[in-house]
Structure formats: C-alpha cells, structure tokens
Design an enzyme around this catalytic site. Structure first.
Site, short mmCIF file in Angstrom:
data_model
loop_
_atom_site.label_atom_id
_atom_site.label_comp_id
_atom_site.label_asym_id
_atom_site.label_seq_id
_atom_site.Cartn_x
_atom_site.Cartn_y
_atom_site.Cartn_z
N THR A 5 -8.45 -68.86 59.19
CA THR A 5 -7.06 -68.46 58.92
C THR A 5 -6.22 -68.39 60.19
OG1 THR A 5 -7.68 -67.22 56.96
CG2 THR A 5 -5.64 -66.55 58.02
N SER A 39 -14.02 -71.49 57.15
CA SER A 39 -15.41 -71.13 57.46
C SER A 39 -16.30 -71.07 56.23
CB SER A 39 -15.48 -69.83 58.25
OG SER A 39 -15.33 -68.72 57.41
N THR A 42 -12.98 -65.80 58.92
CA THR A 42 -13.66 -64.52 58.75
C THR A 42 -14.77 -64.58 57.70
OG1 THR A 42 -12.00 -63.80 57.15
CG2 THR A 42 -11.67 -63.16 59.44
N ASP A 43 -14.65 -65.52 56.74
CA ASP A 43 -15.57 -65.48 55.59
C ASP A 43 -17.04 -65.56 55.99
OD1 ASP A 43 -13.44 -65.21 53.92
OD2 ASP A 43 -13.39 -67.30 53.28
N CYS A 67 -27.36 -51.51 49.89
CA CYS A 67 -26.41 -50.52 50.41
C CYS A 67 -25.82 -51.01 51.72
CB CYS A 67 -27.10 -49.18 50.69
SG CYS A 67 -27.75 -48.41 49.22
N1 ASP Z 1 -11.20 -68.67 54.28
C1 ASP Z 1 -10.89 -68.30 55.64
C2 ASP Z 1 -12.06 -68.73 56.50
O1 ASP Z 1 -13.07 -68.08 56.53
C3 ASP Z 1 -10.64 -66.84 55.75
C4 ASP Z 1 -10.31 -66.33 57.13
O2 ASP Z 1 -10.36 -66.99 58.13
O3 ASP Z 1 -9.94 -65.14 57.21
O4 ASP Z 1 -11.97 -69.74 57.17
#
Ligand code: ASP
Length: 348
Positions: A18, A63, A94-95, A284
């Site tokens: 992102t 990602s 982030t994924d 958990c």
């Molecule tokens: N779908 C995006 C990725 O992982 C989400 C992100 O970067 O926050 O590339």
C-alpha cells in the site's frame, strides 16, 4: 560501519504494498506503483543526510502475492549489497509482512546489520498517510549505531507506527489501525515517540562474528491445520494426507489443547509415524503452549506432537520451510523446532 564523519549508507528495497500504491481513478482500486513516485512524495528524506540507494521489484507487488521466490530475491539483494551498506530498509505490503520478516530472519544466518521492514496502511500520496513517518523512522533505525560505532539493530525487525519489533515475533493485528503490528510475546526493540528509545537488553546479538550466509531453499511442503469445533475426521485425514506433506503447524486451543477423542488422536499419531512433523501452536494471540496443563494438551504430546511454546504462526511455518529446505529429516526438524534459532521463541 560508518565512522561518525561518514554518512550512513542505506539500501531501500521496494517490493510494493500500500505504501507505494496509487488509486485507479475509474475503479478506485489501489495498485502498486513505482519507486520514484514514492520517493517524490517524501522530500523530507533529503533532510536525513544519508546516502540512500534503492532497488525495486519489477513490477512491485501487493504482498498477498508474496512467495518463496520473492523472499529469495530480497535475501539475494541483501547478500550482494551486504558489505556496501550499513543497513537495509524493505518496503513491503502489510498483509504478509510478518511472514517475510520471519522467513528472512531464518534465511539470513549471521546477520549483524539492520534489516528494517516497513510499509503503511494508507498510500504515501494520501494526505493522512502513515507511510512518510514509517519510512523516515525506518531509515533512522537502519542508520542508528551505538557509541562503539556498531549497528544498533543487528536483526530483521518490523517498524510500524510506535513500535520497532523483532520480525519473527510480530503479527499483523489490525486491518485499519495505524498501529497494525504487535509483538505480543516479546518486548519491543524500541519505543518510537519523540525519540527513538532502543531497549538495548531486548536486541538480538549473535555470540560470534561470521560472514553472512544466505539460505535460499524454502520447502513449501508444510501447512497449517486450524482446529475448530465441528472439524471432522475426514477433513483432518484429508489434510494430513496432503501429497508430499512434511510438516504441519497445528493451531490448537488455549494452552495447546485439542480434542482427546480417538477420531482426532489416531490420524495425528499415524501421520507422525509416517514422518510428518506436527508442531503445536496456540490460536490465542498471547501466551504459550503448555502440554502439561490439561489432559487434552498432554494427549498431543504423548502422540509425538512437539510444542511451539510462544512462537507466532508466521515464524512457525517459515521455520519449518527453512529447516526442511536445509535438507533436514523429520527427526532433525522436530529437534530444531524446539530450539530458538534467532530469538523467535522463548525456551523455558
Ligand atoms: N494488500 C496490501 C499489501 O499487503 C496491504 C498493505 O500493504 O497494507 O500489499
């Protein structure tokens, strides 16, 4: 390492995510864009007075498309530039960031330079972006050294918003908060506030100085099996008999508990007899597997399931990929899964 009068040299490896995405004006859907667009949006980088170079994935990716060849590409880029730079910043979606951070921690043996992974929840071109702050702080962390001139961080870490975390201890915990990652079972490596305050006692250090050794073979014959009430013997047996399967990360309840009925324990015991390594990790988010607490957890240990203690799922699956990729047999993988290789789990 740079003496005080020399600018820190940092290599940015832009994989996508992102942070560098732009919106398609017609569909409003985000897609990865190139590095020059990203850097144009952060003119403040020049104020850091670092020597910064960059490499980028061609094309940059979301990602969710990350795979073991991409990990290898990142590891090789670090390897071939290792001596020329003081630190590395990886821009990543982030994924799957926690999987990449975990995988690289195993793939980069003897690492003693910072590999700081960051990204953002909002694209860097957006007014309220978190990308600018994350990128700048990641660069500062990658450039930080102690009073002996040694790199402060000598491991793979994730920098996100207020936290600098050991990569193989981190998980993505939010799809929309700026604080999207947490290291729940291990203290942060630094607190990011007005200053960057390093928690020196939590930083990873090897007890030797050896050349970087990159391990590129990751074995993909591993799966997660996630327990849930209502799971059937057929489903369990089907998964445990996946062709070629070598390792299973079994996501159990609470302190490592599972059904104690025969429909569950027999297929598990049979798979272990066939040589499948089964690791018990808890569903958990906080806490550890303790196979001696309940009969339902002890049943698994008696069948030969090994305990993952407080390891994250991301570190567990990538550690298995790494160990099988190193050519270890089942007994060896089972043994090493119970050791901490680079700070990924607490050994009681
Ligand atoms: N779908 C995006 C990725 O992982 C989400 C992100 O970067 O926050 O590339």
């Amino acid at each position: 390492m740079s003496p005080n009068n020399v600018k820190p040299k940092i290599l940015i490896i832009y994989t996508g995510g992102t942070i560098g995405m732009i919106e398609n004006p017609e569909t409003k859907v985000l897609k990865p864009f190139d590095f020059s667009h990203l850097i144009d949006n952060v003119p403040k980088i020049k104020m850091l007075n670092y020597d910064i170079d960059n490499l980028q994935f061609d094309p940059p990716i979301d990602s969710s498309n990350m795979n073991i060849e991409h990990w290898s590409q990142i590891a090789n880029a670090i390897d071939s530039n290792y001596d020329a730079y003081d630190g590395f910043v990886i821009l990543h979606g982030t994924d799957t960031m926690a999987y990449t951070a975990s995988a690289l921690s195993f793939m980069l043996e003897n690492l003693n330079k910072p590999v700081i992974i960051t990204g953002s929840q909002l694209p860097i071109g957006e007014v309220r972006t978190d990308g600018e702050e994350n990128l700048i702080t990641a660069l500062q962390v990658a450039a930080a050294s102690n009073d002996r001139g040694e790199a402060m961080v000598q491991e793979v870490a994730i920098l996100f918003e207020n936290h600098l975390m050991r990569g193989n201890r981190s998980s993505k915990v939010s799809a929309d908060n700026f604080n999207a990652f947490m290291s729940i079972n291990y203290p942060d490596l630094a607190r990011i506030g007005l200053d960057i305050h390093f928690n020196v006692e939590n930083l990873y250090r090897t007890d030797h100085k050896r050349p970087l050794l990159v391990h590129n073979n990751m074995d993909t014959n591993v799966i997660f099996i996630v327990l849930h009430p209502g799971m059937t013997r057929d489903t369990l047996e089907y998964l445990l008999n996946t062709p070629g399967i070598k390792g299973v990360v079994l996501k159990t309840y609470g302190a490592g508990n599972s059904p104690s009925d025969e429909w569950f324990t027999t297929p598990i015991a049979n798979a272990i007899k066939r040589g499948v390594v089964i690791l018990n990790v808890t569903q958990c988010v906080n806490g550890s597997v303790n196979s001696n607490l309940y009969d339902t957890g002890n049943t698994l240990a008696r069948a030969g399931v090994i305990s993952g203690n407080d390891i994250t799922s991301e570190a567990a699956i990538t550690k298995m990929m790494y160990l099988f990729g190193m050519g270890k047999n089942s007994a060896q993988v089972a043994k090493y899964m119970q050791y901490s290789i680079c700070g990924e789990m607490t050994i009681n």
